[in-house]
Design an enzyme around this catalytic site. Structure first.
Site, PDB file in Angstrom:
ATOM      1  N   CYS A   1      17.330  45.490  43.347  1.00 38.00           N
ATOM      2  CA  CYS A   1      16.219  45.872  42.478  1.00 38.00           C
ATOM      3  C   CYS A   1      16.821  46.011  41.098  1.00 38.00           C
ATOM      4  O   CYS A   1      17.572  46.959  40.850  1.00 38.00           O
ATOM      5  CB  CYS A   1      15.559  47.186  42.911  1.00 38.00           C
ATOM      6  SG  CYS A   1      14.316  47.714  41.702  1.00 38.00           S
TER       7      CYS A   1
ATOM      8  N   SER B   1      15.663  50.957  42.070  1.00 36.01           N
ATOM      9  CA  SER B   1      16.354  51.002  43.353  1.00 36.01           C
ATOM     10  C   SER B   1      15.396  50.730  44.516  1.00 36.01           C
ATOM     11  O   SER B   1      15.591  51.240  45.610  1.00 36.01           O
ATOM     12  CB  SER B   1      17.011  52.373  43.542  1.00 36.01           C
ATOM     13  OG  SER B   1      16.027  53.387  43.425  1.00 36.01           O
TER      14      SER B   1
END
Ligand code: FE
Length: 198
Positions: free
Chosen positions: A106, A110
């Protein structure tokens, strides 16, 4: 940029808390109930869920096809779920082959399929991994002591709040005699992210 995204997340979290407060005020849910639901979700979140999905896909071509077509629906067949949090998430399962490899990141924050992989490792959230794996995945994989041949193509998938990714690793050679449980035991969390072979 990551700052904007974090700001968005903070704004969203504030909105969720506001809605929770409204619901509570109307006696529709209470905070303890929400906490219990979240705790139950986290207690079920484990890389064993992802591993069981992979083992089933290795053994059952029809299941593998369903998994690649609609990950969130297919994981429910092994008792896992992408729901249970505040919102349902789409799951895109990306399949490794002898000539193509997949890695998940990502880049903004995250995002990660917690239900299937358990809590994300610290390095997954690090600026170093997020920025470098996109530009130079081969070098980042080498830092995990995972050395892919030059003729293997690498695709990096960028997760979002709505769509999470999980890697379907290549089934290791000489595993014909293993049953589903034994196959699942071969699968690691890092393999499901794509930074390990399995
Ligand atoms: Fe994210």
């Amino acid at each position: 940029m990551s700052g904007d995204h974090t700001g968005e997340n903070a704004a969203l979290a504030a909105r969720v808390r506001h809605v929770e407060a409204l619901l509570e005020a109307r006696g529709l849910v209470d905070a303890q109930e929400l906490d219990r639901a979240l705790e139950a979700f986290l207690a079920r979140a484990s890389p064993d869920n992802g591993a069981r999905v992979v083992a089933r896909a290795w053994l059952d071509p029809a299941y593998r096809a369903r998994l690649l077509a609609d990950g969130a629906a297919a994981v429910t067949e092994v008792g896992a779920t992408m729901g249970g949090g505040l919102q349902d998430q789409r799951l895109k399962v990306v399949e490794n082959t002898a000539t193509s490899h997949n890695v998940v990141v990502c880049t903004l924050c995250s995002c990660y399929p917690v239900a299937l992989l358990g809590p994300s490792p610290t390095w997954y959230k690090s600026e170093s991994y997020r920025s470098r794996v996109v530009r130079d995945p081969r070098s980042v994989l080498a830092e995990f002591d995972f050395h892919l041949p030059p003729d293997v193509d690498i695709t990096v998938w960028d997760a979002t709040a709505e769509t999470r990714f999980m890697v379907l690793p290549v089934r290791p050679a000489d595993t014909d005699s293993l049953d589903e449980r034994a196959l699942a035991d071969l699968v690691t969390r890092n393999g499901l992210i794509g930074v390990a072979p399995v």
